[in-house]
Design an enzyme around this catalytic site. Structure first.
Site, short mmCIF file in Angstrom:
data_model
loop_
_atom_site.label_atom_id
_atom_site.label_comp_id
_atom_site.label_asym_id
_atom_site.label_seq_id
_atom_site.Cartn_x
_atom_site.Cartn_y
_atom_site.Cartn_z
N LEU A 53 0.87 -1.16 0.00
CA LEU A 53 0.00 0.00 0.00
C LEU A 53 0.91 1.21 0.00
CD1 LEU A 53 -2.66 -0.87 2.76
CD2 LEU A 53 -2.96 -1.05 0.29
N ASP A 54 0.54 2.25 -0.74
CA ASP A 54 1.32 3.48 -0.70
C ASP A 54 1.43 3.97 0.75
OD1 ASP A 54 1.50 3.44 -3.44
OD2 ASP A 54 -0.13 4.89 -3.75
N LYS A 55 2.49 4.67 1.04
CA LYS A 55 2.70 5.21 2.39
C LYS A 55 1.48 5.98 2.90
CE LYS A 55 5.85 8.17 5.06
NZ LYS A 55 7.07 9.00 5.02
N THR A 57 -1.64 5.66 2.12
CA THR A 57 -2.87 4.86 2.08
C THR A 57 -2.96 3.97 3.30
OG1 THR A 57 -2.77 4.84 -0.35
CG2 THR A 57 -4.21 3.23 0.70
N HIS A 162 0.33 3.55 -7.95
CA HIS A 162 -0.57 4.69 -7.79
C HIS A 162 -1.81 4.56 -8.68
CE1 HIS A 162 3.11 7.38 -6.55
NE2 HIS A 162 2.86 6.40 -5.69
#
Length: 251
Positions: A53-55, A57, A162
């Site tokens: 997961l993106d930082k 998110t 993303h």
């Protein structure tokens, strides 16, 4: 301590906080706090990340407890056998439901046979979406006298970098709190008006067949206080409760 949503002898699933890396990354080399290390220390055993997961998110994040199980889970992700639902707050009123089929170009470069670095070709990227609720508030944030926002349920089929953030920008309905693909005036408004500074993207549910037991696993991750505050202030609680009763987003 990280909140554990599910754990057995083979895997552990947590609710990752926003603004936390999954694992150490050269992109953010000065960051020393990341989920893999915290969970390892919490469980007192090694854990293996199988997706990211993106930082910024938050939400459902799966770790395997062995390399063998990690390989099996990674295969489920690669073959799109893990169903993922995200909640997002976006600018404007998107259409009620649809499919975004828009290829995504990776930011990384590769070295060609001719010895020069070239951009990678765009890869297929598909996202299903459903509008859950809308709100029009009496504040002129941009160029209109009022401002419109929507709560979205997003279901990515592919897993590009993303992807959800870029796909919502492609629809001209960027996710609130996104400094890279969003609109700063709306991001700043949410921070000032609600007192919440974060990307409003949360992995709300994952469902899959357990790689060892074959049992169907469906995991929900609760929203954090800031995200839930916005949902409450916008009057979206009923919409949120309704999706708890839905197993998956229609394809």
């Amino acid at each position: 301590m990280l909140p554990i949503l599910y754990q057995d002898d083979y895997l552990v699933i947590i609710n990752k906080p926003a603004k936390m890396l999954v694992h150490k990354s050269p992109i953010d080399k000065h960051e020393t706090v990341y989920a893999m290390r915290i969970l390892r220390d919490q469980l007192k055993q090694h854990v293996f990340p199988v997706h990211r997961l993106d930082k910024p998110t938050s939400g459902v994040l799966i770790f395997a407890l062995s390399s063998e199980v990690a390989n099996q889970l990674s295969q489920l992700f690669e073959t799109h056998e893990i169903q993922k639902n995200y909640l997002a707050v976006v600018r404007g009123y998107p259409q009620e439901q649809g499919v975004i089929n828009h290829p995504i170009k990776e930011t990384a470069m590769f070295k060609s046979d001719k010895g020069r670095y070239e951009a990678k070709a765009p890869k297929e990227a598909i996202t299903h979406f459903q509008r859950l609720a809308v709100a029009e508030i009496p504040y002129s944030v941009d160029k209109y006298p009022t401002s419109r926002y929507a709560l979205m349920l997003l279901a990515p089929v592919t897993g590009r970098q993303h992807q959800l953030r870029r796909h919502m920008k492609h629809l001209s309905h960027p996710i609130i709190g996104d400094p890279k693909y969003g609109k700063s005036v709306h991001n700043h408004f949410f921070e000032k008006h609600f007192g919440v500074r974060r990307l409003f993207l949360h992995c709300y549910r994952m469902a899959f067949n357990h790689p060892i037991t074959k049992e169907r696993i469906s995991i929900l991750a609760e929203l954090d206080d800031g995200f839930r505050l916005v949902v409450s202030q916008m009057g979206w609680e009923d919409a949120l409760e309704a999706i708890d009763r839905v197993d998956q987003l229609p394809a």
